[in-house]
Design a protein around this motif. Structure first.
Motif, short mmCIF file in Angstrom:
data_model
loop_
_atom_site.label_atom_id
_atom_site.label_comp_id
_atom_site.label_asym_id
_atom_site.label_seq_id
_atom_site.Cartn_x
_atom_site.Cartn_y
_atom_site.Cartn_z
N ARG A 14 -66.15 -15.04 4.07
CA ARG A 14 -66.97 -15.99 3.04
C ARG A 14 -65.99 -16.71 2.32
O ARG A 14 -64.57 -16.17 1.80
N PRO A 15 -66.67 -18.19 1.31
CA PRO A 15 -65.45 -19.13 0.83
C PRO A 15 -65.65 -18.36 -0.82
O PRO A 15 -66.57 -17.25 -1.10
N ILE A 17 -65.77 -17.19 -4.20
CA ILE A 17 -67.37 -17.86 -4.95
C ILE A 17 -66.39 -17.17 -6.41
O ILE A 17 -66.76 -16.39 -6.63
N LEU A 20 -68.13 -13.97 -8.13
CA LEU A 20 -68.48 -12.68 -7.69
C LEU A 20 -66.91 -12.39 -7.20
O LEU A 20 -66.65 -10.91 -7.78
N THR A 93 -67.68 -4.82 1.10
CA THR A 93 -67.62 -4.43 0.37
C THR A 93 -68.78 -5.00 -1.00
O THR A 93 -69.57 -5.99 0.15
N THR A 94 -69.40 -4.09 -2.00
CA THR A 94 -70.16 -5.26 -1.74
C THR A 94 -70.06 -6.06 -2.96
O THR A 94 -69.14 -7.54 -2.88
N GLY A 97 -70.58 -10.48 1.08
CA GLY A 97 -71.69 -11.52 2.22
C GLY A 97 -71.91 -10.50 3.65
O GLY A 97 -72.23 -11.16 4.29
N ASN A 199 -76.35 -5.69 -10.02
CA ASN A 199 -75.03 -4.60 -10.07
C ASN A 199 -73.69 -5.08 -10.40
O ASN A 199 -74.78 -6.49 -11.08
N GLY A 204 -78.86 -9.50 -5.97
CA GLY A 204 -79.66 -8.93 -4.90
C GLY A 204 -78.54 -8.20 -4.66
O GLY A 204 -78.32 -8.67 -3.39
N SER A 206 -77.57 -4.83 -2.03
CA SER A 206 -78.54 -4.38 -1.43
C SER A 206 -78.11 -2.62 -2.13
O SER A 206 -77.39 -2.05 -1.85
N ALA A 244 -75.07 -0.98 3.14
CA ALA A 244 -74.90 -1.36 1.50
C ALA A 244 -73.41 -1.73 1.36
O ALA A 244 -72.78 -0.87 2.85
N GLY A 245 -73.12 -2.25 0.62
CA GLY A 245 -71.72 -2.70 0.59
C GLY A 245 -70.69 -1.38 -0.42
O GLY A 245 -71.40 -0.72 -1.47
N1 LIG Z 1 -70.36 -17.14 3.82
C1 LIG Z 1 -71.10 -17.72 2.96
N2 LIG Z 1 -71.36 -18.76 2.47
C2 LIG Z 1 -71.79 -19.02 1.32
N3 LIG Z 1 -72.57 -18.36 0.59
C3 LIG Z 1 -71.70 -16.55 1.04
C4 LIG Z 1 -71.47 -16.50 1.72
N4 LIG Z 1 -71.13 -14.87 2.44
C5 LIG Z 1 -72.22 -14.61 1.45
N5 LIG Z 1 -72.19 -15.48 0.29
C6 LIG Z 1 -72.91 -15.63 -1.14
O1 LIG Z 1 -72.04 -14.24 -2.02
C7 LIG Z 1 -73.40 -13.85 -2.12
C8 LIG Z 1 -73.07 -11.99 -2.34
O2 LIG Z 1 -72.95 -12.37 -0.20
P1 LIG Z 1 -74.43 -10.98 0.16
O3 LIG Z 1 -75.76 -11.11 -0.97
O4 LIG Z 1 -74.47 -11.32 1.67
O5 LIG Z 1 -73.45 -10.01 -0.30
P2 LIG Z 1 -73.63 -8.47 0.35
O6 LIG Z 1 -72.54 -8.13 0.86
O7 LIG Z 1 -75.05 -8.14 0.93
O8 LIG Z 1 -73.55 -7.80 -1.00
P3 LIG Z 1 -74.66 -5.81 -1.17
O9 LIG Z 1 -73.41 -5.07 -0.37
O10 LIG Z 1 -74.31 -6.13 -2.43
O11 LIG Z 1 -75.60 -5.89 -1.01
C9 LIG Z 1 -74.94 -14.26 -1.91
O12 LIG Z 1 -74.94 -15.48 -3.20
C10 LIG Z 1 -74.76 -14.55 -0.73
O13 LIG Z 1 -75.09 -16.07 -0.66
#
Ligand SMILES: Nc1ncnc2c1ncn2[C@@H]1O[C@H](COP(=O)(O)OP(=O)(O)OP(=O)(O)O)[C@@H](O)[C@H]1O
Length: 620
Positions: A14-15, A17, A20, A93-94, A97, A199, A204, A206, A244-245
């Motif tokens: 993912r890009p 952020i 994060l 990881t958490t 994405g 966390n 949000g 998981s 979950a991550g």
């Molecule tokens: N490819 C992507 N492009 C743009 N935004 C992304 C991308 N992947 C993730 N994000 C953004 O990054 C944030 C975290 O992503 P996400 O909730 O999917 O993480 P996760 O791995 O499921 O975390 P956790 O394990 O804690 O649940 C979200 O706000 C999501 O919109």
């Protein structure tokens, strides 16, 4: 999920952020200062991070959206319609994405809604006069080693067994779904029931692993309607998992969130162990966590499996180690071999599904027939209206005749429509009866299924008890082996001691023999000595007697001697007196007179000589 015999692993980056990845404390490194996961242009599917290289089936960069990712997996997901179990899961990881990929958002639907859409599109293309599909939807989460049904008030679900016929759950409600909209509304309800929390990384997160299951059953019901005895049917499950991550659980501030994070890390740890062991072709234990038990059919090669490893393109500094581990997990998973088999259903669920598919098809047929009958009824009433119109407008006999002919033709048509309608009604009735028949069969099978489930429960219990007993026996066996080993060592020590003792005994025996020999000799000597002693004693007593005799003789001799000495003394005294007198005489006669001494005998002369000799000194 290319079906080429290996687990298909894709890396999705993912890009970056900032919220994060950079952290908000100003201490962690900014994106431009951190290591990036870079793709190797000349090697598709390969990338590098830190000092290591990793290879995957696909690498999706930050520019790729969910459509692109889904299209790479579409064909394989649709294999579930052909009766193959399929599984797609996101790992990372958490905040990497995973949820974005699997669930997505309204703007960018994730793998789950896209898979549902694709399945219904494909089902719609199928020839519905030959094949029918029945879909059952269920959703659960694994929260702190507990399975929870997300569609039925978060009730607890028990994962009973993972056998060759797939997984069996107790208390997991599967919902029969007929359309994409129906699935999606259930899916959204399930997503709303998940355990999410803030966390240390994002809002949000998981807190549990989310598992979506679509059981797809197929049945060739046209053959059944013609009365063919056997139906070709399949029953397979599509599993979509948003894991979950992994996280630095103790960085969370809320106690419950910390606990959930630790539970997630633990179950991911067991998953990693299983995958690395399987990759290294080492024996492994799949029963250490609920997650590995749930993934058992997939991990043991019975399903088409695809893994999407999710990561930020520039992983945050505090997730570097977890990121490397996630990449290594993906590489190991990619080496696992799969050999899925078509699930031609024989299970109770399969029969139910098949009959349900049959029912659905029959219901569809019935609704078509009803529609036909209704359109015929409409047609008849339209014809009646026309007849009436004719009657009203053609008043002349000629026109009336023509109208009557037309009416007769229409009446005949009406009659035939009636007949067709009756035929259809009869067919409908038959279908209705067949449906009721199938429904009663279905009920019987459901009862059997309930019975089988309780039997299965009992068997499970028995299996658990047996396993427990086996564990106990193994422990005892181990103990007994230890004791045996100890006893063996002791026996060896005893044997060595015995040998030593035997050698000593032999020596002692020899010594005893020698002693006996010497004793015998001593005895002989003693006997000889005794005999000699006896002889000596006899001799001694003889000697004693002799001595006594000698002593007696001696005493007698002494006595005689004493007597003799007495006599001799007297005689000596006499002689001395004589001698003295003689001397005195001789000396006096020289002066006064001649000696008057007695004449000497030879003995007297001798004695006198001796006495002279003796006396001489005194004289001098
Ligand atoms: N490819 C992507 N492009 C743009 N935004 C992304 C991308 N992947 C993730 N994000 C953004 O990054 C944030 C975290 O992503 P996400 O909730 O999917 O993480 P996760 O791995 O499921 O975390 P956790 O394990 O804690 O649940 C979200 O706000 C999501 O919109």
């Amino acid at each position: 999920m290319k079906g080429n015999g290996r687990v298909q692993v894709a890396l999705r980056l993912r890009p970056a952020i900032p919220a994060l990845d950079d952290g908000d404390d100003g201490v962690r490194k900014r994106q431009d200062q951190r290591a990036t996961i870079y793709r190797l242009k000349d090697k598709p599917g390969s990338c590098g991070y830190r000092d290591q290289g990793f290879h995957f089936a696909n690498v999706f960069g930050p520019e790729a959206d969910n459509v692109t990712v889904f299209e790479a997996h579409r064909a394989e997901i649709l294999r579930v319609l052909s009766g193959f179990d399929c599984m797609l899961m996101a790992y990372g990881t958490t905040g990497s994405g995973k949820t974005h990929t699997m669930i997505g958002s309204e703007d960018d639907l994730g793998m789950v809604p896209r898979a549902v859409k694709a399945l219904f599109e494909q089902i719609a293309k199928a020839n519905t006069t030959q094949i029918g599909y029945s879909l059952q939807f269920s959703a659960l989460e694994i929260l702190e080693e507990k399975c929870i049904d997300l569609l039925h008030g978060r009730r607890n679900v028990v994962l009973q067994a993972a056998g060759s016929s797939g997984l069996h759950f107790h208390n997991l409600g599967e919902v029969h779904v007929r359309s994409e909209d129906e699935v999606l509304s259930r899916f959204h309800a399930a997503m709303a029931a998940r355990t999410l929390a803030r966390n240390y990384k994002h809002e949000g997160s998981s807190r549990a692993h989310t598992i979506i299951r679509l059981r797809v059953e197929s049945a060739v019901f046209s053959a059944a309607l013609e009365g063919a005895p056997a139906l070709a049917g399949t029953s397979a499950v599509l599993t979509l998992a948003d894991l979950a991550g992994s996280e630095a659980a103790t960085m969370n501030t809320n106690h419950e969130v910390v606990r959930q994070g630790l539970a997630v890390n633990k179950s991911l740890h067991w998953l990693k162990v299983v995958v690395h062991n399987l990759a290294a072709k080492k024996p492994t234990q799949l029963r250490n966590s609920v997650l590995t038990r749930l993934l058992e059919p997939a991990l043991s090669g019975q399903a088409y499996v695809a893994v999407i490893v999710a990561s930020s393109e520039t992983p945050p500094e505090n997730a570097e180690r977890d990121t490397v581990e996630a990449l290594q997990f993906g590489v190991a998973a990619g080496s696992l071999v799969v050999a899925p088999k078509r699930r031609t259903e024989t299970s109770k669920d399969g029969k139910v599904g098949r009959l349900q598919a049959l029912l659905a098809a029959m219901a569809e047929e019935k609704s078509t027939l009803t529609t036909d009958a209704e359109s015929l009824r409409d047609q008849v009433s339209a014809y009646s209206a026309i007849v009436q119109e004719y009657r009203d407008s053609f008043v002349s006999s000629q026109s009336l005749k023509a109208a009557e002919e037309e009416a007769a033709r229409i009446a005949a048509e009406l009659q035939s429509a009636h007949e067709r309608n009756e035929g259809l009604q009869a067919q409908l009735k038959e279908e209705q009866e067949a449906r009721e028949n199938v429904q009663s069969q279905l009920k019987a099978i459901e009862e059997q299924a309930v019975e089988a489930t309780s039997r299965n429960d009992a068997l499970q219990h028995l299996v658990q008890q047996t396993a427990e007993r086996r564990r106990l026996l193994e422990a005892r066996l181990q103990l007994a082996r230890g004791e045996m080993e100890e006893a063996r060592l002791q026996a060896e020590a005893y044997e060595a001691q015995l040998k030593l003792d035997q050698r000593r005994a032999t020596k002692l025996e020899e010594q005893v023999q020698m002693l006996e020999e010497s004793l015998r000799e001593q005895k002989e000597k003693a006997e000889n000595t005794r005999r000699e002693a006896e002889a000596l004693a006899a001799h001694n007593s003889m000697l004693q007697e002799s001595v006594e005799r000698v002593e007696q003789t001696n005493a007698e001799f002494q006595k005689a001697m004493q007597e003799k000495e007495g006599l001799a003394a007297v005689s000596q005294a006499k002689d001395r007196t004589i001698l003295l007198r003689h001397k005195m005489y001789t000396s006096g006669s020289r002066m006064r007179r001649p000696s008057t001494a007695m004449p000497a005998t030879p003995e007297r002369q001798q004695q006198a000589a001796e006495e002279t000799e003796c006396q001489e000194p005194d004289i001098r």
